[in-house]
Motif scaffolding. Structure first.
Motif, mmCIF file in Angstrom:
data_model
loop_
_atom_site.group_PDB
_atom_site.id
_atom_site.type_symbol
_atom_site.label_atom_id
_atom_site.label_comp_id
_atom_site.label_asym_id
_atom_site.label_seq_id
_atom_site.Cartn_x
_atom_site.Cartn_y
_atom_site.Cartn_z
ATOM 1 N N LEU A 125 -10.391 -12.698 -0.885
ATOM 2 C CA LEU A 125 -11.119 -12.780 -2.156
ATOM 3 C C LEU A 125 -11.126 -14.231 -2.611
ATOM 4 O O LEU A 125 -10.095 -14.904 -2.552
ATOM 5 C CB LEU A 125 -10.448 -11.907 -3.222
ATOM 6 N N LEU A 126 -12.278 -14.681 -3.087
ATOM 7 C CA LEU A 126 -12.434 -16.109 -3.389
ATOM 8 C C LEU A 126 -11.478 -16.596 -4.485
ATOM 9 O O LEU A 126 -10.784 -17.596 -4.302
ATOM 10 C CB LEU A 126 -13.885 -16.399 -3.801
ATOM 11 N N ASN A 127 -11.467 -15.907 -5.628
ATOM 12 C CA ASN A 127 -10.600 -16.380 -6.716
ATOM 13 C C ASN A 127 -9.122 -16.313 -6.320
ATOM 14 O O ASN A 127 -8.338 -17.217 -6.625
ATOM 15 C CB ASN A 127 -10.848 -15.568 -7.999
ATOM 16 N N LEU A 128 -8.776 -15.238 -5.648
ATOM 17 C CA LEU A 128 -7.392 -15.051 -5.178
ATOM 18 C C LEU A 128 -6.981 -16.180 -4.232
ATOM 19 O O LEU A 128 -5.928 -16.806 -4.405
ATOM 20 C CB LEU A 128 -7.320 -13.698 -4.451
ATOM 21 N N ASN A 129 -7.834 -16.442 -3.249
ATOM 22 C CA ASN A 129 -7.495 -17.470 -2.256
ATOM 23 C C ASN A 129 -7.465 -18.866 -2.871
ATOM 24 O O ASN A 129 -6.607 -19.685 -2.538
ATOM 25 C CB ASN A 129 -8.515 -17.452 -1.107
ATOM 26 N N THR A 130 -8.419 -19.101 -3.768
ATOM 27 C CA THR A 130 -8.485 -20.423 -4.405
ATOM 28 C C THR A 130 -7.242 -20.651 -5.254
ATOM 29 O O THR A 130 -6.638 -21.730 -5.229
ATOM 30 C CB THR A 130 -9.758 -20.532 -5.270
ATOM 31 N N ALA A 131 -6.853 -19.626 -5.997
ATOM 32 C CA ALA A 131 -5.652 -19.744 -6.833
ATOM 33 C C ALA A 131 -4.430 -20.012 -5.967
ATOM 34 O O ALA A 131 -3.612 -20.889 -6.278
ATOM 35 C CB ALA A 131 -5.457 -18.470 -7.651
ATOM 36 N N LYS A 132 -4.314 -19.291 -4.874
ATOM 37 C CA LYS A 132 -3.144 -19.486 -4.013
ATOM 38 C C LYS A 132 -3.109 -20.907 -3.465
ATOM 39 O O LYS A 132 -2.077 -21.566 -3.473
ATOM 40 C CB LYS A 132 -3.149 -18.465 -2.864
ATOM 41 N N ARG A 133 -4.261 -21.370 -3.019
ATOM 42 C CA ARG A 133 -4.342 -22.715 -2.445
ATOM 43 C C ARG A 133 -3.935 -23.778 -3.462
ATOM 44 O O ARG A 133 -3.272 -24.762 -3.127
ATOM 45 C CB ARG A 133 -5.771 -22.967 -1.933
ATOM 46 N N LEU A 134 -4.299 -23.547 -4.731
ATOM 47 C CA LEU A 134 -4.014 -24.537 -5.772
ATOM 48 C C LEU A 134 -2.672 -24.285 -6.476
ATOM 49 O O LEU A 134 -2.312 -25.003 -7.411
ATOM 50 C CB LEU A 134 -5.141 -24.541 -6.811
ATOM 51 N N GLY A 135 -1.965 -23.241 -6.054
ATOM 52 C CA GLY A 135 -0.670 -22.950 -6.678
ATOM 53 C C GLY A 135 -0.784 -22.387 -8.082
ATOM 54 O O GLY A 135 0.096 -22.573 -8.919
ATOM 55 N N ILE A 136 -1.895 -21.689 -8.341
ATOM 56 C CA ILE A 136 -2.108 -21.091 -9.665
ATOM 57 C C ILE A 136 -1.611 -19.648 -9.659
ATOM 58 O O ILE A 136 -1.915 -18.881 -8.744
ATOM 59 C CB ILE A 136 -3.606 -21.140 -10.043
ATOM 60 N N ASN A 137 -0.850 -19.294 -10.685
ATOM 61 C CA ASN A 137 -0.304 -17.948 -10.829
ATOM 62 C C ASN A 137 -1.445 -16.983 -11.164
ATOM 63 O O ASN A 137 -2.032 -17.054 -12.238
ATOM 64 C CB ASN A 137 0.749 -17.981 -11.954
ATOM 65 N N TYR A 138 -1.768 -16.080 -10.247
ATOM 66 C CA TYR A 138 -2.990 -15.273 -10.359
ATOM 67 C C TYR A 138 -2.757 -13.856 -9.848
ATOM 68 O O TYR A 138 -2.039 -13.671 -8.859
ATOM 69 C CB TYR A 138 -4.086 -15.938 -9.513
ATOM 70 N N ARG A 139 -3.398 -12.898 -10.509
ATOM 71 C CA ARG A 139 -3.474 -11.534 -9.985
ATOM 72 C C ARG A 139 -4.779 -10.909 -10.467
ATOM 73 O O ARG A 139 -5.342 -11.313 -11.492
ATOM 74 C CB ARG A 139 -2.293 -10.643 -10.405
ATOM 75 N N LEU A 140 -5.265 -9.931 -9.690
ATOM 76 C CA LEU A 140 -6.475 -9.194 -10.057
ATOM 77 C C LEU A 140 -6.070 -7.748 -10.312
ATOM 78 O O LEU A 140 -5.502 -7.101 -9.426
ATOM 79 C CB LEU A 140 -7.514 -9.287 -8.937
ATOM 80 N N VAL A 141 -6.348 -7.278 -11.525
ATOM 81 C CA VAL A 141 -5.956 -5.917 -11.900
ATOM 82 C C VAL A 141 -7.169 -4.993 -11.817
ATOM 83 O O VAL A 141 -8.175 -5.216 -12.496
ATOM 84 C CB VAL A 141 -5.388 -5.892 -13.339
ATOM 85 N N GLU A 142 -7.089 -3.988 -10.968
ATOM 86 C CA GLU A 142 -8.068 -2.899 -10.954
ATOM 87 C C GLU A 142 -7.476 -1.822 -11.854
ATOM 88 O O GLU A 142 -6.509 -1.151 -11.493
ATOM 89 C CB GLU A 142 -8.253 -2.358 -9.520
ATOM 90 N N VAL A 143 -8.037 -1.694 -13.043
ATOM 91 C CA VAL A 143 -7.398 -0.881 -14.091
ATOM 92 C C VAL A 143 -7.369 0.600 -13.701
ATOM 93 O O VAL A 143 -6.349 1.272 -13.847
ATOM 94 C CB VAL A 143 -8.127 -1.058 -15.434
ATOM 95 N N CYS A 144 -8.516 1.117 -13.257
ATOM 96 C CA CYS A 144 -8.631 2.508 -12.809
ATOM 97 C C CYS A 144 -9.991 2.619 -12.145
ATOM 98 O O CYS A 144 -10.672 1.616 -11.964
ATOM 99 C CB CYS A 144 -8.506 3.479 -13.995
ATOM 100 N N TYR A 145 -10.400 3.837 -11.771
ATOM 101 C CA TYR A 145 -11.680 4.019 -11.089
ATOM 102 C C TYR A 145 -12.811 4.323 -12.068
ATOM 103 O O TYR A 145 -12.777 5.332 -12.759
ATOM 104 C CB TYR A 145 -11.573 5.142 -10.057
ATOM 105 N N ILE A 146 -13.796 3.440 -12.082
ATOM 106 C CA ILE A 146 -14.985 3.673 -12.910
ATOM 107 C C ILE A 146 -15.779 4.862 -12.376
ATOM 108 O O ILE A 146 -16.547 5.485 -13.098
ATOM 109 C CB ILE A 146 -15.864 2.384 -12.954
ATOM 110 N N THR A 147 -15.556 5.188 -11.128
ATOM 111 C CA THR A 147 -16.286 6.279 -10.478
ATOM 112 C C THR A 147 -15.649 7.645 -10.721
ATOM 113 O O THR A 147 -16.215 8.663 -10.344
ATOM 114 C CB THR A 147 -16.356 6.013 -8.963
ATOM 115 N N ASN A 148 -14.475 7.650 -11.334
ATOM 116 C CA ASN A 148 -13.783 8.913 -11.603
ATOM 117 C C ASN A 148 -14.018 9.310 -13.071
ATOM 118 O O ASN A 148 -13.553 8.623 -13.976
ATOM 119 C CB ASN A 148 -12.291 8.733 -11.309
ATOM 120 N N PRO A 149 -14.757 10.389 -13.315
ATOM 121 C CA PRO A 149 -15.102 10.739 -14.705
ATOM 122 C C PRO A 149 -13.877 10.962 -15.590
ATOM 123 O O PRO A 149 -13.893 10.606 -16.767
ATOM 124 C CB PRO A 149 -15.915 12.039 -14.576
ATOM 125 N N ASN A 150 -12.827 11.526 -15.025
ATOM 126 C CA ASN A 150 -11.621 11.748 -15.833
ATOM 127 C C ASN A 150 -10.986 10.430 -16.240
ATOM 128 O O ASN A 150 -10.510 10.267 -17.363
ATOM 129 C CB ASN A 150 -10.592 12.573 -15.050
#
Ligand SMILES: [Zn+2]
Length: 250
Positions: A125-150
């Motif tokens: 992933l571009l942002n993930l890889n770029t952050a790692k390369r630059l030593g930036i503390n980064y995470r991507l949160v997938e909160v839940c599934y938009i495809t799951n009606p519940n």
């Protein structure tokens, strides 16, 4: 300028995944991120919401501008309607830090973890890889599934609490609960008023107003249940006395 910055996934002409009446771009920008900011106050900022951070990073002015910050990028996951749970993407080769663990606890509380796993280690992933390369503390949160009606129904109904929990996870500061009212602490019964008086004097030595009455020691009043509970714990730890909290009638 805050140490913690939220990136809202997608943006501009890219709405991200859409299902169940919402899309990632708009839900995160309009519903989730502003609430996290509301609870995080000056400890959290939001990356320019008129921009698509992924495209900005492609131009060298996205993630690259966030050196020294803790970055939290938010998305909603997409798959088939039965897929469920959230997860956190961190860079392969790194391990989850304290903020990641707190964020994982929030996911667990609300949507649970995708396939029972909080973390997904990736390097594509571009942002993930770029952050790692630059030593930036980064995470991507997938909160839940938009495809799951519940999950979308739950998300819409509980977005304020979810945002508050994310804010606390990001800042590491718990928003103190307050239950206002008038509360007083009283001890168990002593044999004599003299012993109750001695206990009141001891309690006063802890910095609380105290008096004795009916063979018990009593404190002055507290304006929240939480303050009274804190004092009760302190008195118990110092002296015992079996203290209890009484709510005074208004
Ligand atoms: Zn997304």
């Amino acid at each position: 300028v805050s140490k913690n910055i939220i990136i809202c996934g997608h943006g501009g002409k890219d709405p991200g995944a859409g299902a169940n009446g919402i899309n990632e771009r708009d839900f995160i920008r309009k519903e989730l991120a502003p609430r996290i900011k509301k609870y995080g106050g000056g400890d959290i900022e939001i990356f320019d919401m008129s921009k698509n951070c992924y495209q900005e990073t492609q131009k060298g002015r996205g993630i690259q501008t966030l050196k020294g910050k803790n970055v939290i990028e938010f998305h909603l996951d997409a798959a088939d309607p039965t897929a469920k749970g959230g997860h956190i993407i961190i860079a392969k080769g790194l391990s989850a830090d304290a903020m990641d663990q707190r964020l994982a606890d929030v996911l667990k509380k609300h949507s649970g973890w995708r396939n029972g796993e909080a973390f997904d280690l990736r390097d594509n992933l571009l942002n993930l890889n770029t952050a790692k390369r630059l030593g930036i503390n980064y995470r991507l949160v997938e909160v839940c599934y938009i495809t799951n009606p519940n999950e979308v129904a739950y998300l819409k109904k509980n977005v304020d609490q979810i945002a508050k929990d994310f804010a606390e996870a990001i800042t590491g500061k718990v928003q103190a609960a307050t239950t206002p009212g008038t509360y007083r602490i009283y001890t168990g019964t002593f044999d004599t008023d003299a012993k109750a008086e001695a206990a009141a004097i001891k309690i006063a030595e802890l910095g609380f107003k105290a008096f004795f009455k009916d063979k018990r020691a009593w404190t002055g009043t507290f304006s929240t249940r939480e303050a009274a509970e804190k004092a009760r714990v302190t008195i118990t730890a110092e002296y015992g006395y079996n203290p209890k909290i009484r709510k005074e009638s208004a």
